[in-house]
Design a protein around this motif. Structure first.
Motif, PDB file in Angstrom:
ATOM      1  N   LEU A 215      28.299  51.642  62.680  1.00  0.00           N
ATOM      2  CA  LEU A 215      29.250  52.435  63.468  1.00  0.00           C
ATOM      3  C   LEU A 215      29.715  51.666  64.708  1.00  0.00           C
ATOM      4  N   LEU A 216      28.786  50.982  65.364  1.00  0.00           N
ATOM      5  CA  LEU A 216      29.158  50.183  66.532  1.00  0.00           C
ATOM      6  C   LEU A 216      30.117  49.066  66.139  1.00  0.00           C
ATOM      7  N   ARG A 217      29.872  48.473  64.985  1.00  0.00           N
ATOM      8  CA  ARG A 217      30.779  47.430  64.497  1.00  0.00           C
ATOM      9  C   ARG A 217      32.160  48.018  64.223  1.00  0.00           C
ATOM     10  N   ASP A 218      32.203  49.214  63.631  1.00  0.00           N
ATOM     11  CA  ASP A 218      33.489  49.878  63.385  1.00  0.00           C
ATOM     12  C   ASP A 218      34.244  50.110  64.692  1.00  0.00           C
ATOM     13  N   ALA A 219      33.495  50.522  65.736  1.00  0.00           N
ATOM     14  CA  ALA A 219      34.135  50.788  67.030  1.00  0.00           C
ATOM     15  C   ALA A 219      34.731  49.515  67.617  1.00  0.00           C
ATOM     16  N   LEU A 220      33.981  48.413  67.570  1.00  0.00           N
ATOM     17  CA  LEU A 220      34.486  47.141  68.099  1.00  0.00           C
ATOM     18  C   LEU A 220      35.706  46.664  67.322  1.00  0.00           C
ATOM     19  N   GLU A 221      35.642  46.754  66.000  1.00  0.00           N
ATOM     20  CA  GLU A 221      36.754  46.268  65.185  1.00  0.00           C
ATOM     21  C   GLU A 221      37.989  47.141  65.375  1.00  0.00           C
ATOM     22  N   LYS A 222      37.782  48.439  65.573  1.00  0.00           N
ATOM     23  CA  LYS A 222      38.917  49.318  65.820  1.00  0.00           C
ATOM     24  C   LYS A 222      39.576  48.987  67.155  1.00  0.00           C
ATOM     25  N   TYR A 223      38.740  48.745  68.174  1.00  0.00           N
ATOM     26  CA  TYR A 223      39.277  48.462  69.504  1.00  0.00           C
ATOM     27  C   TYR A 223      40.059  47.152  69.520  1.00  0.00           C
ATOM     28  N   PHE A 224      39.514  46.124  68.881  1.00  0.00           N
ATOM     29  CA  PHE A 224      40.143  44.811  68.924  1.00  0.00           C
ATOM     30  C   PHE A 224      41.079  44.551  67.741  1.00  0.00           C
ATOM     31  N   ALA A 225      41.362  45.582  66.956  1.00  0.00           N
ATOM     32  CA  ALA A 225      42.258  45.415  65.808  1.00  0.00           C
ATOM     33  C   ALA A 225      43.655  45.046  66.282  1.00  0.00           C
ATOM     34  N   ASP A 226      44.268  44.190  65.541  1.00  0.00           N
ATOM     35  CA  ASP A 226      45.631  43.759  65.875  1.00  0.00           C
ATOM     36  C   ASP A 226      46.563  44.215  64.760  1.00  0.00           C
ATOM     37  N   GLY A 227      47.070  45.423  64.892  1.00  0.00           N
ATOM     38  CA  GLY A 227      47.993  45.920  63.875  1.00  0.00           C
ATOM     39  C   GLY A 227      47.326  46.900  62.932  1.00  0.00           C
ATOM     40  N   GLU A 228      46.984  46.444  61.706  1.00  0.00           N
ATOM     41  CA  GLU A 228      46.448  47.328  60.684  1.00  0.00           C
ATOM     42  C   GLU A 228      45.076  47.886  61.059  1.00  0.00           C
ATOM     43  N   GLU A 229      44.820  49.102  60.605  1.00  0.00           N
ATOM     44  CA  GLU A 229      43.530  49.737  60.829  1.00  0.00           C
ATOM     45  C   GLU A 229      42.457  48.961  60.062  1.00  0.00           C
ATOM     46  N   PRO A 230      41.373  48.534  60.720  1.00  0.00           N
ATOM     47  CA  PRO A 230      40.340  47.766  60.018  1.00  0.00           C
ATOM     48  C   PRO A 230      39.593  48.616  59.005  1.00  0.00           C
ATOM     49  N   THR A 231      39.044  47.966  57.996  1.00  0.00           N
ATOM     50  CA  THR A 231      38.256  48.651  56.977  1.00  0.00           C
ATOM     51  C   THR A 231      36.910  49.065  57.566  1.00  0.00           C
ATOM     52  N   ALA A 232      36.557  50.315  57.393  1.00  0.00           N
ATOM     53  CA  ALA A 232      35.296  50.822  57.944  1.00  0.00           C
ATOM     54  C   ALA A 232      34.113  50.264  57.165  1.00  0.00           C
ATOM     55  N   VAL A 233      33.025  49.965  57.876  1.00  0.00           N
ATOM     56  CA  VAL A 233      31.809  49.491  57.216  1.00  0.00           C
ATOM     57  C   VAL A 233      30.704  50.551  57.244  1.00  0.00           C
ATOM     58  N   ALA A 234      30.788  51.488  58.181  1.00  0.00           N
ATOM     59  CA  ALA A 234      29.790  52.557  58.247  1.00  0.00           C
ATOM     60  C   ALA A 234      29.912  53.446  57.012  1.00  0.00           C
TER      61      ALA A 234
END
Length: 270
Positions: A215-234
């Protein structure tokens, strides 16, 4: 679960820890590329997973953290640019500076230090500049709070942002996950002790810790995403993930609120 599968799971689940520690260390030692620290840390994580013995009762997160920081310390020592002569000159110059400062009741000037040492002012300036970028060892307790004297602005901003996101993301985790992350990574308590306190099995604590890291990884990837919504890992449900993001937005700054309400980070920061 086979030993190899378990080892790979430990590595994958704790990769965010490597990135976080590499970013923090790079903020204090900007002469070492963050990518190199991440590589050293990833290798240390793998070797930690290979050597880990869960029967000892030490949480893998705490064990891996020590191994990663130890690898960083070795790398920093190996890349130390200062020769013995340079270090001697730094020590002598700073000693004179501190003595004059104490006697004058104010910071001594370069000219005053040079006069006291009977050397040119450029020699003093160079020694003080070298001293300002001397590497702080990770064993030094002050290294956990001491920032670099001359950090690169973009690196400082990135580390600060990452820390802000992680702090709010940890606080926003579902209650049991938050308690487990706090106990494992910050309090360094044995998993067995945590399991007994919560009234669950050892494996249940490990599963919750792993899901919290995802979940923490999802939060970081969402915050630093550039454009497309990142794929969730949680692996939690969409409702749990969205509630987690909403709590981050509610407790953080306007920038965090905008990101975790669905706006791309680039738009929220602009």
């Amino acid at each position: 679960m086979s030993p190899l599968v378990e080892r790979n799971r430990l590595v994958e689940d704790n990769l965010p820890l490597v990135g976080y520690l590499a970013a923090e260390t790079h903020a204090r030692a900007t002469h070492i590329p963050r990518e190199e620290l991440a590589s050293v840390g990833a290798l240390a994580l793998v070797t930690a997973a290979d050597a880990f013995d869960p029967s000892l009762g030490v949480p893998f997160g705490a064990y891996a953290r020590r191994r990663i920081l130890g690898a960083f310390a070795d790398e920093m020592r190996a890349m130390d640019w200062a020769s013995r002569g340079i270090r001697k000159r730094i020590k002598e110059t700073t000693a004179v500076r501190d003595t004059l400062t104490a006697g004058l009741g104010r910071t001594a000037t370069v000219a005053e230090i040079a006069t006291a040492m009977s050397v040119p002012t450029d020699v003093v300036s160079e020694a003080l500049a070298d001293g300002a970028r001397t590497v702080v060892t990770l064993e030094d307790p002050s290294a956990h709070t001491l920032a670099s004297d001359i950090p690169l602005p973009e690196e400082s901003a990135m580390v600060s942002e990452r820390r802000e996101v992680l702090e709010h993301a940890v606080a926003a985790l579902p209650e049991r996950m938050r308690l487990i992350v706090q106990a494992v990574y910050f309090d360094e308590r044995p998993v067995k002790e945590i399991a007994e306190e919560l009234g669950v099995s050892h494996s249940a604590v490990s599963q919750q810790r792993s899901e919290a890291m995802r979940l923490l990884r999802d939060a970081l990837e969402k915050y630093f995403a550039d454009g497309e919504e990142p794929t969730a890992v949680a692996r939690v449900s969409m409702a749990v993930r969205e509630a987690f993001f909403a709590r981050i937005g509610e407790t953080g700054s306007n920038r965090l609120a905008n990101v975790f309400r669905g706006a791309p980070a680039a738009q929220a920061i602009a």
